[in-house]
Design a protein around this motif. Structure first.
Motif, PDB file in Angstrom:
ATOM      1  N   ASP A 120       0.826  -1.197   0.000  1.00 15.53           N
ATOM      2  CA  ASP A 120       0.000   0.000   0.000  1.00 15.53           C
ATOM      3  C   ASP A 120       0.867   1.257   0.000  1.00 15.53           C
ATOM      4  O   ASP A 120       0.556   2.237  -0.684  1.00 15.53           O
ATOM      5  CB  ASP A 120      -0.921  -0.007   1.220  1.00 15.53           C
ATOM      6  CG  ASP A 120      -1.938   1.118   1.177  1.00 15.53           C
ATOM      7  OD1 ASP A 120      -2.703   1.183   0.201  1.00 15.53           O
ATOM      8  OD2 ASP A 120      -1.950   1.942   2.099  1.00 15.53           O
ATOM      9  N   SER A 124       0.873   4.055  -3.004  1.00 13.30           N
ATOM     10  CA  SER A 124       0.604   5.451  -2.663  1.00 13.30           C
ATOM     11  C   SER A 124       1.716   6.380  -3.124  1.00 13.30           C
ATOM     12  O   SER A 124       1.471   7.542  -3.463  1.00 13.30           O
ATOM     13  CB  SER A 124       0.406   5.588  -1.148  1.00 13.30           C
ATOM     14  OG  SER A 124      -0.698   4.825  -0.714  1.00 13.30           O
ATOM     15  N   VAL A 136      -4.910   3.283 -14.820  1.00 10.57           N
ATOM     16  CA  VAL A 136      -5.888   3.185 -13.743  1.00 10.57           C
ATOM     17  C   VAL A 136      -5.245   2.302 -12.668  1.00 10.57           C
ATOM     18  O   VAL A 136      -5.071   1.101 -12.883  1.00 10.57           O
ATOM     19  CB  VAL A 136      -7.219   2.565 -14.208  1.00 10.57           C
ATOM     20  CG1 VAL A 136      -8.192   2.494 -13.041  1.00 10.57           C
ATOM     21  CG2 VAL A 136      -7.811   3.358 -15.361  1.00 10.57           C
ATOM     22  N   THR A 139      -5.611  -1.714  -6.857  1.00 11.59           N
ATOM     23  CA  THR A 139      -5.476  -1.599  -5.408  1.00 11.59           C
ATOM     24  C   THR A 139      -4.254  -2.393  -4.945  1.00 11.59           C
ATOM     25  O   THR A 139      -3.823  -3.354  -5.596  1.00 11.59           O
ATOM     26  CB  THR A 139      -6.715  -2.130  -4.696  1.00 11.59           C
ATOM     27  OG1 THR A 139      -6.823  -3.544  -4.939  1.00 11.59           O
ATOM     28  CG2 THR A 139      -7.976  -1.430  -5.189  1.00 11.59           C
ATOM     29  N   ASP A 168       0.753  -0.780 -12.468  1.00 13.81           N
ATOM     30  CA  ASP A 168       0.189  -1.399 -11.267  1.00 13.81           C
ATOM     31  C   ASP A 168       1.248  -1.835 -10.268  1.00 13.81           C
ATOM     32  O   ASP A 168       0.917  -2.265  -9.165  1.00 13.81           O
ATOM     33  CB  ASP A 168      -0.658  -2.618 -11.645  1.00 13.81           C
ATOM     34  CG  ASP A 168      -1.959  -2.244 -12.326  1.00 13.81           C
ATOM     35  OD1 ASP A 168      -2.374  -1.087 -12.175  1.00 13.81           O
ATOM     36  OD2 ASP A 168      -2.530  -3.093 -13.013  1.00 13.81           O
ATOM     37  N   ARG A 296      -9.041  -5.391  -8.888  1.00 14.62           N
ATOM     38  CA  ARG A 296      -9.846  -4.260  -8.447  1.00 14.62           C
ATOM     39  C   ARG A 296      -9.029  -2.985  -8.612  1.00 14.62           C
ATOM     40  O   ARG A 296      -7.818  -2.991  -8.403  1.00 14.62           O
ATOM     41  CB  ARG A 296     -10.260  -4.422  -6.979  1.00 14.62           C
ATOM     42  CG  ARG A 296     -11.186  -5.604  -6.742  1.00 14.62           C
ATOM     43  CD  ARG A 296     -12.575  -5.320  -7.300  1.00 14.62           C
ATOM     44  NE  ARG A 296     -13.575  -6.295  -6.860  1.00 14.62           N
ATOM     45  CZ  ARG A 296     -13.875  -7.413  -7.473  1.00 14.62           C
ATOM     46  NH1 ARG A 296     -13.222  -7.722  -8.583  1.00 14.62           N
ATOM     47  NH2 ARG A 296     -14.793  -8.234  -7.018  1.00 14.62           N
ATOM     48  N   TYR A 297      -9.698  -1.884  -8.984  1.00 14.01           N
ATOM     49  CA  TYR A 297      -8.995  -0.656  -9.341  1.00 14.01           C
ATOM     50  C   TYR A 297      -9.547   0.564  -8.616  1.00 14.01           C
ATOM     51  O   TYR A 297     -10.716   0.584  -8.194  1.00 14.01           O
ATOM     52  CB  TYR A 297      -9.095  -0.416 -10.856  1.00 14.01           C
ATOM     53  CG  TYR A 297      -8.526  -1.529 -11.680  1.00 14.01           C
ATOM     54  CD1 TYR A 297      -7.173  -1.557 -12.025  1.00 14.01           C
ATOM     55  CD2 TYR A 297      -9.345  -2.576 -12.125  1.00 14.01           C
ATOM     56  CE1 TYR A 297      -6.652  -2.595 -12.788  1.00 14.01           C
ATOM     57  CE2 TYR A 297      -8.815  -3.616 -12.883  1.00 14.01           C
ATOM     58  CZ  TYR A 297      -7.475  -3.621 -13.202  1.00 14.01           C
ATOM     59  OH  TYR A 297      -6.951  -4.643 -13.942  1.00 14.01           O
ATOM     60  N   HIS A 298      -8.700   1.571  -8.506  1.00 16.81           N
ATOM     61  CA  HIS A 298      -9.133   2.890  -8.063  1.00 16.81           C
ATOM     62  C   HIS A 298      -9.565   3.656  -9.319  1.00 16.81           C
ATOM     63  O   HIS A 298      -8.792   4.399  -9.918  1.00 16.81           O
ATOM     64  CB  HIS A 298      -7.992   3.627  -7.360  1.00 16.81           C
ATOM     65  CG  HIS A 298      -7.504   2.947  -6.116  1.00 16.81           C
ATOM     66  ND1 HIS A 298      -8.275   2.838  -4.985  1.00 16.81           N
ATOM     67  CD2 HIS A 298      -6.323   2.338  -5.836  1.00 16.81           C
ATOM     68  CE1 HIS A 298      -7.601   2.197  -4.048  1.00 16.81           C
ATOM     69  NE2 HIS A 298      -6.411   1.879  -4.546  1.00 16.81           N
ATOM     70  N   GLY A 299     -10.780   3.462  -9.745  1.00 17.94           N
ATOM     71  CA  GLY A 299     -11.251   4.060 -10.985  1.00 17.94           C
ATOM     72  C   GLY A 299     -11.832   2.992 -11.893  1.00 17.94           C
ATOM     73  O   GLY A 299     -12.289   1.948 -11.430  1.00 17.94           O
ATOM     74  N   GLN A 301     -14.593   2.858 -13.569  1.00 17.99           N
ATOM     75  CA  GLN A 301     -15.960   2.542 -13.179  1.00 17.99           C
ATOM     76  C   GLN A 301     -16.780   1.964 -14.326  1.00 17.99           C
ATOM     77  O   GLN A 301     -17.784   1.283 -14.098  1.00 17.99           O
ATOM     78  CB  GLN A 301     -16.631   3.789 -12.608  1.00 17.99           C
ATOM     79  CG  GLN A 301     -15.991   4.257 -11.306  1.00 17.99           C
ATOM     80  CD  GLN A 301     -16.692   5.454 -10.700  1.00 17.99           C
ATOM     81  OE1 GLN A 301     -17.797   5.820 -11.110  1.00 17.99           O
ATOM     82  NE2 GLN A 301     -16.054   6.073  -9.723  1.00 17.99           N
ATOM     83  N   SER A 305     -14.857  -1.058 -11.917  1.00 24.36           N
ATOM     84  CA  SER A 305     -13.585  -0.974 -11.175  1.00 24.36           C
ATOM     85  C   SER A 305     -12.983  -2.357 -10.975  1.00 24.36           C
ATOM     86  O   SER A 305     -12.381  -2.658  -9.939  1.00 24.36           O
ATOM     87  CB  SER A 305     -13.774  -0.271  -9.824  1.00 24.36           C
ATOM     88  OG  SER A 305     -14.222   1.054  -9.992  1.00 24.36           O
TER      89      SER A 305
END
Length: 564
Positions: A120, A124, A136, A139, A168, A296-299, A301, A305
């Protein structure tokens, strides 16, 4: 009698080790098969061995033959001789991860909190996504689970993995999960390559970064190199096909190699999903597995996602399809200038005129136009060369010229520097996007200017209308260069040669220029080795190195001019 069968008769355990080592992705289920046999308290039926391993009967029988005289065949089933069973338990070992691959395939799989915290933090700290490159971020949970699933499924220790694009950060997740793996990241984003290289170096991980726009090819250092290729490509059929082609080109084992692809589509867009799957099937790939909703993604949609994970197995027809593959599409993304819906209009006539006026081509000068869209029918004797040719292999000998004009209007950031390195002309005018990342602040990026100093003096960019800018460069007078700069110039002038070879020959030529006597090839190699350059610098081509690694190389080359 085959060599493997003969070896099994004389030394079955050595034959099993050889068989496992050459089995690629099958090594994990084969080791599982060995454990079942070694731990069984009674003979096991063949059907049970097939079922417990998940392998075909043909593959199981082929492996059992390798066991030779260590395997006892009884009416009730098959068993290892009791006196060798302990050795086979040691040979089978334990999986790379205690988590089962089937468990990891679920999006809510429980992961080590400490590993998840580290992942994480990396996600970040990564460079922000670039919409024009369809970035994109996945996670941290997804990326870590992806690395764990790969390790549980394919036993990565001692293996090579090619990451075809890696926003990623799968390479860094692999670094956390399996430090013994060797990874190569190929990406067009210089910021990402710098970040990955710095993080890997800080942890002593074996992660090599190469810069390339995949539309123009895969770097030779990554071609035929990997055991496994992984990609999360643009979700257009064109982008998916291109990234799959590059991933397949990176595999060295055409029998056991695998291509792992993330791809998704909205539940209301089955036709779009079919187009993507057809793009893969046109390469005659067999879908060995499809893990639904794995990523799974941050975005993103539009796809919920999420995306599925495809495990693709090449067939013999795959390699024929690669040989016949048409040139890739330039427009492969879903956003920006290079999107499928992006601007495809030619360069406006007034901008073309501005380029030619800036070049100020004399009547007697020969002119080279790089890329399309800058043709001037009134200019006689103009030669043309494709942009991808210049980027991947340089300018053909018959196309050398005094002045060059380059249409780099679609440059995502890495073309400009590499075109300038590839061209050996007295003057160059390049048409680039006005928002080119190397032109921030109204001048050429200092790192780029420093790299090019032995070759070119570059003027400040000026606006050319319609969202474009013009960049003019003049060849640096070699008589004004110091010995260090002359050495650098010789290296920089051959960006498509292997660095080790180009550097060695540049040292030999410099010694001759300075009247220092003949420097032998071995002496030049020794001078280079004394500086302890990273192998990845020597084995790659200059044009394939990320800018950060180029700068590191330039520093070492400069120091080698002073070596005794």
């Amino acid at each position: 009698m085959g060599a493997e069968e003969q070896a099994a008769r004389t030394d079955p355990r050595a034959a099993v080790r050889t068989h496992l080592a050459s089995s690629g992705p099958l090594r994990v289920p084969l080791r599982r098969l060995v454990r079942h046999l070694a731990e069984a308290s009674e003979p096991l039926p063949l059907a049970q061995l097939v079922r417990s391993s998940g392998l075909s009967r043909r593959t199981v029988e082929t492996f059992l033959a390798v066991l030779g005289t260590d395997l006892v065949r009884e009416e009730s089933g098959l068993a290892l001789r009791p006196d060798v069973a302990p050795e086979y338990r040691d040979l089978a070992g334990t999986p790379a991860t205690e988590l089962d691959a089937a468990q990891l395939a679920t999006p809510d799989a429980a992961l080590d909190p400490q590993l998840l915290e580290q992942m994480d933090a990396l996600v970040s700290a990564a460079p922000p996504p670039v919409a024009a490159l369809d970035h994109v971020p996945a996670t941290a949970h997804t990326v870590l689970r992806r690395a764990l699933w790969l390790a549980a499924s394919y036993e990565l220790t001692g293996r090579r993995i090619l990451l075809v694009g890696d926003h990623d950060l799968t390479s860094l997740a692999l670094m956390l999960v399996c430090p013994e793996v060797e990874a190569t990241v190929v990406d067009v984003d210089e910021r990402l390559l710098t970040f990955v290289a710095e993080q890997a170096h800080a942890r002593g991980a074996r992660v090599r970064c190469l810069a390339a726009d995949l539309r123009h090819g895969l770097p030779p250092a990554a071609t035929g190199w990997a055991d496994l290729a992984v990609t999360d490509p643009p979700y257009t059929p064109e982008g998916l096909r291109l990234f799959c082609i590059r991933g397949l080109a990176g595999l060295r084992d055409r029998t056991h190699g695998r291509l792992v692809v993330a791809y998704g589509f909205g539940e209301h867009q089955p036709s779009l999903g079919l187009q993507g799957q057809r793009a893969m099937q046109q390469l005659h790939l067999a879908f060995a597995a499809i893990l639904p909703g794995f990523n799974r993604y941050h975005g993103a949609q539009a796809t919920g996602s999420a995306s599925d994970l495809y495990v693709c197995q090449p067939t013999p027809q795959t390699w024929k399809a690669l040989d016949r593959a048409a040139p890739p599409e330039t427009h492969i993304y879903t956003h920006g200038r290079q999107s499928l819906e992006g601007e495809r209009d030619p360069v406006p006539p007034e901008t073309v005129t501005a380029v030619w006026e800036a070049a100020d081509v004399a009547a007697e000068a020969s002119t080279l136009v790089v890329g399309s869209g800058l043709a001037d029918t009134a200019a006689p004797g103009v030669r043309h060369v494709r942009l991808d040719t210049v980027l991947t292999s340089g300018v053909p000998r018959g196309a050398r010229a005094d002045v060059a004009l380059g249409n780099l209007a679609g440059d995502p950031g890495g073309w400009l520097l590499r075109v300038l390195l590839a061209l050996r002309v007295e003057r160059l005018v390049a048409l680039v996007p006005a928002d080119h990342p190397d032109l921030a602040g109204g001048s050429l990026h200092p790192d780029v200017a420093a790299l090019l100093a032995p070759l070119y003096t570059v003027d400040s960019p000026r606006a050319a209308g319609s969202g474009y800018a013009l960049l003019r460069a003049r060849r640096t007078d070699p008589d004004r260069l110091s010995p260090h700069q002359r050495l650098l110039r010789r290296v920089l002038e051959r960006p498509h040669g292997t660095v080790a070879t180009v550097w060695r020959e540049a040292l030999i030529a410099l010694a001759e220029d300075l009247g220092l006597g003949r420097l032998t090839k071995n002496e030049a190699r020794a001078r280079i080795r004394a500086l302890n350059p990273a192998p990845e610098l020597l084995e790659a081509r200059l044009v394939d190195l990320p800018r950060q690694r180029m700068s590191a190389l330039v520093e070492l080359v400069s120091r080698s001019a002073d070596a005794p």
